[in-house]
Design a protein around this motif. Sequence first.
Motif, short mmCIF file in Angstrom:
data_model
loop_
_atom_site.label_atom_id
_atom_site.label_comp_id
_atom_site.label_asym_id
_atom_site.label_seq_id
_atom_site.Cartn_x
_atom_site.Cartn_y
_atom_site.Cartn_z
N ARG A 61 14.17 -22.92 -22.25
CA ARG A 61 15.16 -23.02 -21.14
C ARG A 61 15.02 -24.04 -20.29
N TYR A 62 13.78 -24.23 -19.92
CA TYR A 62 13.36 -24.99 -18.81
C TYR A 62 13.77 -26.73 -19.44
N LYS A 63 13.36 -27.00 -20.55
CA LYS A 63 13.57 -28.18 -21.22
C LYS A 63 15.21 -28.46 -21.25
N ARG A 64 15.85 -27.59 -21.72
CA ARG A 64 17.15 -27.61 -22.07
C ARG A 64 17.92 -27.79 -20.46
N MET A 65 17.36 -27.22 -19.47
CA MET A 65 18.04 -27.40 -18.17
C MET A 65 17.61 -29.07 -17.86
N CYS A 66 16.51 -29.56 -18.38
CA CYS A 66 16.03 -30.80 -17.95
C CYS A 66 16.92 -31.89 -18.88
N GLY A 67 17.94 -31.43 -19.85
CA GLY A 67 18.40 -32.17 -20.68
C GLY A 67 18.06 -32.46 -21.91
N TYR A 68 16.96 -31.83 -22.37
CA TYR A 68 16.38 -32.10 -23.61
C TYR A 68 17.42 -31.33 -24.82
N ASP A 69 17.30 -32.02 -25.77
CA ASP A 69 17.77 -30.98 -27.23
C ASP A 69 16.45 -30.49 -27.67
N VAL A 70 16.65 -28.97 -27.73
CA VAL A 70 15.64 -28.19 -28.03
C VAL A 70 15.82 -27.54 -29.31
N ALA A 71 15.05 -27.60 -30.32
CA ALA A 71 15.02 -26.55 -31.58
C ALA A 71 13.97 -25.71 -31.26
N PHE A 72 14.04 -24.40 -31.39
CA PHE A 72 13.32 -23.27 -30.95
C PHE A 72 13.12 -22.39 -32.15
N LEU A 73 11.99 -22.51 -32.60
CA LEU A 73 11.59 -21.69 -33.93
C LEU A 73 10.79 -20.42 -33.82
N THR A 74 11.21 -19.34 -34.57
CA THR A 74 10.20 -18.04 -34.42
C THR A 74 10.33 -17.75 -35.70
N GLY A 75 9.61 -16.52 -36.12
CA GLY A 75 9.95 -15.92 -37.74
C GLY A 75 8.79 -14.95 -37.99
N THR A 76 8.72 -14.60 -39.15
CA THR A 76 7.74 -13.53 -39.62
C THR A 76 6.91 -14.28 -40.89
N ASP A 77 5.66 -13.81 -40.83
CA ASP A 77 4.67 -14.50 -41.96
C ASP A 77 4.66 -13.20 -42.95
N GLU A 78 5.29 -13.20 -44.03
CA GLU A 78 5.61 -11.86 -44.63
C GLU A 78 4.62 -11.80 -45.94
N HIS A 79 3.92 -12.74 -46.47
CA HIS A 79 2.95 -12.92 -47.73
C HIS A 79 1.66 -12.18 -47.32
N GLY A 80 0.74 -11.88 -48.21
CA GLY A 80 -0.71 -11.84 -48.00
C GLY A 80 -1.03 -10.42 -47.94
N GLU A 81 -2.42 -10.26 -48.32
CA GLU A 81 -3.02 -8.99 -48.76
C GLU A 81 -2.50 -7.73 -47.53
N LYS A 82 -2.47 -8.39 -46.48
CA LYS A 82 -2.48 -7.41 -45.42
C LYS A 82 -1.07 -6.86 -45.19
#
Length: 708
Positions: free
Chosen positions: A33-54
């Motif tokens: 939000r801060y960078k967008r206010m400062c005029g940045y073009d922001v791509a923001f990624l989150t997600g889930t890590d779904e493989h593995g033994e756990k």
Amino acid sequence: MNRLYLTTPIYYPNARPHVGSAYTTIVCDVLARYKRMCGYDVAFLTGTDEHGEKLQRAADAAGMPVERFVAEKRELFRNLWHTLGISEYRFVHTSQNPAHRESVQWMIRQADKAGYIDKKKYVGRYCISDERYVSDGPEPANCDVCGRPAELISEENYFFKLSAFGPSEPGREDGKLMELYRDNPQFVQPDFRRNEVISFVKSGLRDISISRRRLKWGIPWPGDDEQVVYVWYDALTSYLTGIGFAGEKRSKDFEKYWMGAEGPTEVVHMIGKDILRFHTVYWPAFLMAAGLPLPKTIFAHGWIYYEQDKMSKSKGNVVYPEPIVDAFESFGAPGNDALRYYLLREAPFGHDTSFSYEGLIDRYNSDLANDLGNLANRTAPMINRYFDGLVPKAVEHSESDNATPSVLPVDTHARMLPRMATQTRTYTVNCFDRYEFSSGLAEVWRLIRGANTDLSNIKPWALAKDPSKRDQLAEVLGNAYEVLRFAAALTHPVLPFAARRLWQQLGQASIIDEFDPKSLRWGCVDPGTKAGKPEPIFPDFKRDKREALLTKIHELAEADRALSQPKGVQVPIPSESQPAPAKADSSSPAAPQNDSQSPSKITIDDFAKVEMVVAQIVAAESIPGAKKLLKLQVDIGSETRQVCAGIAEYYRPEELVGQKIVLVANLEPRKLRGIESNGMVVAASAGPEGKPILATFKEDVPNGTRLK
Ligand code: MSP
């Protein structure tokens, strides 16, 4: 145009997200939000890590196919981000995702072509919980992240030649990674983490196994169906998939944000301190091996503890954000903002911090309700009353000129406010640019307190009685207005909901999300600006109200826990009454919380450890301030015990006296709301609300009889 590609780690969807997992996402939302206010073009990624033994184990324990298990849990993350108002994010998930599979296999093929992959026999110790190889060789070893004993494994694996990126000899400062850290001091932040990483790499790197033979739940190794790709290779690559990479197929966004096709982009991975090495050692090496550009910064933040202790399900001290938000909002207070502000203000960013409900409320009361809330509650109504809502001119101030002409008496502090506000703006944005959120916020609050002090000292309500003091009245209220305008713009990334309301109340026509805080100039208010309708934004929680809010949070947290417990026979006791672990967990704070690792079946010996006896209730009373709890005295034959039970909403004390019930008698005593509870009452948990129905007996049974 400046560009930022910002990522959170992708979360293991083995359990419901808590306040610790929400922390990284909230911080990234603030930054985005801060960078967008400062005029940045922001791509923001989150997600889930779904493989593995756990994840495979968690799904097995839940008795579900792993595909369905992760898909269901994934939604818990999306739902929480929705509840928390996380803005404009992209979401990547690693399983059942053909693009991601392409990405990972492409990365492996590139590394192989470049000669960084070998096949050899691996014998070693592996930590399943943290998905990491702990030591080479069969000797017993504990995971240095979570402290648990690591399992012995032996298999023919593919190895990544990490050593090729380390120093030529331990202790030397050469090699690609050392060069990276030396030439790009901003690559690992904060500095104390950078030093940690440098000394780790300097001591020498060994090759790492990046495939698993035993596991099916993962991305197939390209050209070898018997192996799947090591979960960290898979997970890290999601930062590419999430922006439109799929091996040879690449989206415009990937070209723009990762490859810099439209000019440089700052790529920032925000992570917790526990996953530092994966990101600062493995990830740059994997990218170099594939010939791809590297991120600009990996920032490792500290951990959130609960009252100084590691959060863990078994201790019943895991804090979930939803009850907090809901409890504040049930009293008309902005719950999301309260939580965000507390998390960002409490500790210097990068360091650990300890969460407590009391601390959260106290911080809200002092900073939001008292300081900012009071300034807003006093200023707008006075502007309405004395100036018909027309915003008066503040003390004049030009940034290039230190003189501040004013009609306010020379000795008033108010003459200093314009300069202070200008300095605050510069200092705060610099802090935010360096991820120093707490210091930036502290500075804004110095300004707010300064304006409040002026109002109290100059007493505009007294000036208003004297028509000859009209200019002074205008200046002092104009100053207060300007401080509020600065504060709203500077705090908006952290308080997006409240600051927007404040902006509207100030009659500002622009969209606050697009207002560049760096452009704040004292006195630049459009002539004719009218203050909007003043409405309190931050109700306070002093004295009784503090207790009421605390009780509400606990109640909602208890109800929430009951709902997230598996259905069936349950014990409707707040989770604080769960047995304390015999000894504080010796594992490091980095140990992940895992909801679902308890096996679905137990042995008869396990069951025999639980001592359930017939007990007769001899006295029952409610507990002031605890809506759900009753205090019971129960006779178990050999003695009379005191227990607290979460049944107050369904049973009246008087109807319980004389009843025979089932008590778990061999639990460690715990304190609930300061009252000792020495055992646990057994009940079925019925319906979606988990209504407790006490287990009892049709026939008379002597008190103390053991249930088997
Ligand atoms: N799946 C890996 C990350 C792969 S990124 C390519 C993972 N997942 S995690 O769910 O265990 O943790 C995700 C993030 O949550 C980590 O940054 C971790 O530090 C953070 N937190 C989990 N509990 C936390 C606290 N109690 N406090 C602060 N952050 C914590 O690791």
